[in-house]
Design a protein around this motif. Sequence first.
Motif, mmCIF file in Angstrom:
data_model
loop_
_atom_site.group_PDB
_atom_site.id
_atom_site.type_symbol
_atom_site.label_atom_id
_atom_site.label_comp_id
_atom_site.label_asym_id
_atom_site.label_seq_id
_atom_site.Cartn_x
_atom_site.Cartn_y
_atom_site.Cartn_z
ATOM 1 N N GLY A 178 -7.627 11.636 5.296
ATOM 2 C CA GLY A 178 -6.322 11.333 5.585
ATOM 3 C C GLY A 178 -6.354 11.613 7.251
ATOM 4 O O GLY A 178 -6.837 12.228 7.938
ATOM 5 N N VAL A 179 -5.478 10.782 7.866
ATOM 6 C CA VAL A 179 -5.289 10.696 9.197
ATOM 7 C C VAL A 179 -4.625 11.949 9.822
ATOM 8 O O VAL A 179 -4.947 12.078 11.130
ATOM 9 N N ASN B 164 -3.571 1.170 2.563
ATOM 10 C CA ASN B 164 -2.369 1.151 2.462
ATOM 11 C C ASN B 164 -1.735 0.364 1.457
ATOM 12 O O ASN B 164 -0.779 0.749 0.841
ATOM 13 N N CYS C 38 2.831 10.902 1.796
ATOM 14 C CA CYS C 38 2.035 11.139 2.615
ATOM 15 C C CYS C 38 2.638 12.348 3.702
ATOM 16 O O CYS C 38 1.651 12.956 4.389
ATOM 17 N N TYR D 230 -0.883 7.486 16.320
ATOM 18 C CA TYR D 230 0.056 6.329 16.021
ATOM 19 C C TYR D 230 1.451 6.571 15.186
ATOM 20 O O TYR D 230 2.048 5.950 15.285
ATOM 21 N N ILE D 231 1.110 7.870 14.536
ATOM 22 C CA ILE D 231 2.198 8.380 13.864
ATOM 23 C C ILE D 231 2.632 9.779 14.937
ATOM 24 O O ILE D 231 1.841 10.512 15.014
ATOM 25 N N TYR E 243 -12.818 4.116 3.264
ATOM 26 C CA TYR E 243 -12.452 2.872 4.065
ATOM 27 C C TYR E 243 -13.855 2.216 4.059
ATOM 28 O O TYR E 243 -14.632 2.236 3.298
ATOM 29 N N ASN F 8 3.326 -0.722 7.569
ATOM 30 C CA ASN F 8 3.514 -0.577 6.086
ATOM 31 C C ASN F 8 4.438 -1.408 5.532
ATOM 32 O O ASN F 8 4.330 -1.902 4.367
ATOM 33 N N PHE G 134 -7.919 0.697 6.942
ATOM 34 C CA PHE G 134 -6.895 1.255 5.806
ATOM 35 C C PHE G 134 -5.576 0.392 6.026
ATOM 36 O O PHE G 134 -4.825 0.249 4.862
ATOM 37 N N GLU H 30 6.849 9.054 10.982
ATOM 38 C CA GLU H 30 6.297 8.027 10.368
ATOM 39 C C GLU H 30 7.425 6.974 9.837
ATOM 40 O O GLU H 30 7.107 5.754 10.081
ATOM 41 N N GLN I 157 -1.165 13.094 3.881
ATOM 42 C CA GLN I 157 -1.428 11.443 4.538
ATOM 43 C C GLN I 157 -2.030 10.936 3.343
ATOM 44 O O GLN I 157 -1.929 10.966 2.021
ATOM 45 N N SER I 158 -3.266 9.961 3.652
ATOM 46 C CA SER I 158 -3.972 9.043 2.871
ATOM 47 C C SER I 158 -4.432 9.932 1.591
ATOM 48 O O SER I 158 -4.883 9.099 0.545
ATOM 49 N N LYS J 208 -3.210 9.413 -1.742
ATOM 50 C CA LYS J 208 -3.409 8.008 -2.500
ATOM 51 C C LYS J 208 -4.276 8.125 -3.616
ATOM 52 O O LYS J 208 -3.986 7.492 -4.680
ATOM 53 N N TYR K 222 6.291 6.265 -0.625
ATOM 54 C CA TYR K 222 4.813 6.446 -0.117
ATOM 55 C C TYR K 222 4.806 7.307 1.170
ATOM 56 O O TYR K 222 3.996 8.204 1.266
HETATM 57 N N1 GLN Z 1 0.777 7.483 6.192
HETATM 58 C C1 GLN Z 1 -0.351 7.018 6.723
HETATM 59 C C2 GLN Z 1 -0.284 5.446 7.190
HETATM 60 O O1 GLN Z 1 0.396 4.838 6.227
HETATM 61 C C3 GLN Z 1 -1.434 7.371 6.057
HETATM 62 C C4 GLN Z 1 -2.977 6.617 6.581
HETATM 63 C C5 GLN Z 1 -4.197 7.570 6.342
HETATM 64 O O2 GLN Z 1 -4.196 8.787 6.148
HETATM 65 N N2 GLN Z 1 -5.201 7.113 6.556
HETATM 66 O O3 GLN Z 1 -0.562 5.012 7.911
#
Ligand code: GLN
Length: 342
Positions: A289-290, A145, A224, A57-58, A272, A196, A126, A189, A93-94, A97, A220
């Motif tokens: 992380g994704v 997020n 990531c 999705y990215i 999550y 986001n 998320f 992204e 990525q996540s 966070k 952000y």
């Molecule tokens: N940068 C990604 C997003 O905001 C991070 C999501 C993830 O790793 N779960 O969608």
Amino acid sequence: MRWERYRDGMHPGDYDVADIAQASETGRVPADARIDDLLDSAYRRALTHREGTVADYIPILGRADPEAFGVSVVDVDGGIHSVGDTATRFSIQSISKAFVYALLCEAVGHTDAYRIVGVNNTGAPFNSVVAIELNGGHPGNPMVNAGAIATTALIPGGSAAEKWDAVHAGLSRFAGRALDVDDEVYRSESETNQRNRAIATLLQSYDRIRCDPLEAVDVYTRQCSLLVDARDLAVMGATLADGGVNPVTGERVVSAEVARDTLAVMAASGLYERSGEWLFEIGMPGKSGVAGGLVTIAPGKVGIGAYAPPLDSAGNSVRGQIATAYLSRALGLNIFASASHA
Ligand code: GLN
């Protein structure tokens, strides 16, 4: 493209480790040679699993090698154990966070971090917008997020550039080296993160973000896009396992209280809506992380970093979870496990 596409992947609870005996919790990790042996077994066990889907999705994340797989364990004495592709870099990525939340706790303190960002699991994916609405505009926790963007927005700094400098320097201290941004990931992204941006603007409408919401999303997105490898994740995790001191560089990054608070929030929501299953099988705070990274912390003992891009339907690395579940049992890391005192 929407995240929902991946919601029909691996089924919950398929960790394939129920047959591994739970080693007794001793307060110490076994000797180095034993860790190396068990790490090798964990790796080989997880390697047989081919479930999961690489996130795209990215768009650029879809190019990751689905066979890449590595696991590192770093203990609180700075000892490093690695197997597989632990020097392959990927975007954090996540997982960022959790560490940015630690930086925020360090800057604003326990009570404000709790009050403003929250510590409860949303039970939702998320990137949920519905969860914000159901909570009256509250972001829920810093691992989704909404809460992560709110966290980054709250990092002290008079401008987005100053906030970025603080985030970048702080995450680099956790890793013990200067982390670089992957510009291609950042661009990919930035071009596709409408959701986001919507989340940040919604939070602004509830007065939960007071700086420019799109600038907060930009910082952000950069955080990531920072490149790490599995070994970096293990060092970052080991820093939280070691009361906030990076055991490789010896530098204190955050206070012991902040490390404790960060781990509590990771335990509640780091994976999550799968966080309950994760605690049930693995029994340690973790964050996924994704891009396929996963960090897990055994407080006072080790940090575990894993990388394997195929994800379950909540966005958590399949092989990373299985290898970590194995290590949890074999090394006696589950924080809920005890033997009778008598
Ligand atoms: N940068 C990604 C997003 O905001 C991070 C999501 C993830 O790793 N779960 O969608």
